[in-house]
Design an enzyme around this catalytic site. Structure first.
Site, PDB file in Angstrom:
ATOM      1  N   CYS A  74      -1.424  -5.688  10.987  1.00  0.00           N
ATOM      2  CA  CYS A  74      -0.768  -5.013   9.861  1.00  0.00           C
ATOM      3  C   CYS A  74      -0.759  -5.976   8.687  1.00  0.00           C
ATOM      4  CB  CYS A  74       0.664  -4.639  10.261  1.00  0.00           C
ATOM      5  SG  CYS A  74       1.694  -4.002   8.920  1.00  0.00           S
ATOM      6  N   CYS A 183      -5.001  -2.333   4.103  1.00  0.00           N
ATOM      7  CA  CYS A 183      -4.063  -1.810   5.098  1.00  0.00           C
ATOM      8  C   CYS A 183      -4.882  -1.405   6.307  1.00  0.00           C
ATOM      9  CB  CYS A 183      -3.282  -0.622   4.532  1.00  0.00           C
ATOM     10  SG  CYS A 183      -2.249   0.245   5.760  1.00  0.00           S
TER      11      CYS A 183
END
Length: 258
Positions: A74, A183
């Site tokens: 992440c 992302c």
């Protein structure tokens, strides 16, 4: 060095499976445990303190499963919490950051776009990385709403297409030749993004680089598994159906409240 314990990965939902796929492709005999904290997605809208707290909880769960290495799959968790994770836990961590460097080094227009969460773009680590490339114009765009649509299984929806056009059109007009996906959820949007971008704009993400770094850490510090036939377990604290679909209904997805 032999170490048969699994590799652990966590993300604010299903997006980090894009990183998992790269790792599994490069290291097919390694066991893995993946933790999808979909209940708290997206991390990009949370405070730094909240992100650190969630990252600690995720790490503690994976360590309870005897993980030998933890991949913070992440961008937001990496840029906001990996320093604290490394200071507190003894296990090696591998983070994921937007692939600004390769884009900046290869850009011919000297203009690159980055699509990322608010938490990543506002982090001090991201700012530090950007400083190295002061001759490059970086057009930043927060991907408001994209993670939520992915998490709810609306990857190919008209609403997704509308948002992507809104976010990418100014970058195209600015003459970027590289788009950095900042992302881990966003690689699942590549088919839609390609329909919007001109052919000369290259899309780049961090998955392959994270897989190579994982292999290096196993080789140098942790140890490889010495058996064939790997096992993969996926946990989620939300509806497992979206994660099951992303994985092609190939692996078990276990529901767990954490």
């Amino acid at each position: 060095m032999i170490n048969n314990n699994p590799i652990g990965l966590f993300d604010s939902g299903i997006g980090g499976t894009s990183i998992w796929k790269e790792i599994h492709q490069l290291l097919p005999f390694e066991n893995t445990i993946y933790l999808a904290d979909s209940k708290n997605a997206p991390y990009g809208e949370k405070t730094k303190e909240q992100i650190i707290d969630l990252s600690f909880k995720n790490t503690e769960f994976l360590l309870q499963q005897n993980c030998k290495l933890i991949v913070v799959a992440c961008n937001t968790a990496t840029t906001n919490a990996i320093k604290e994770l490394r200071a507190h836990f003894k296990v090696p961590f591998i983070g994921i950051e937007p692939a600004i460097k390769p884009a900046a080094l290869h850009s011919k227009t000297q203009k690159i776009g980055i699509l990322a969460t608010k938490g990543t773009l506002n982090s001090s680590l991201f700012a530090k990385n950007v400083e190295q490339f002061h001759t490059i114009q970086i057009i930043e765009q927060i991907g408001y709403g994209l993670v939520e649509l992915i998490e709810s299984g609306q990857i190919e929806s008209e609403k997704m297409n509308t948002l992507l056009k809104e976010y990418l059109t100014p970058m195209i007009k600015s003459d970027i030749d590289y788009l950095v996906l900042g992302c881990s959820h966003y690689p699942y949007l590549v088919p839609q993004i390609k329909k919007i971008l001109p052919n000369h704009i290259t899309i780049i993400d961090s998955g392959e680089a994270v897989a190579r770094q994982t292999k290096k850490i196993l080789e140098d510090l942790v140890g490889f598994r010495d058996a064939h036939g790997s096992q993969h377990v996926f946990y989620t604290n939300s509806n497992p159906s979206v994660l099951e679909t992303i994985l092609g209904n190939t692996y078990p997805v276990l529901s767990k409240d954490f």
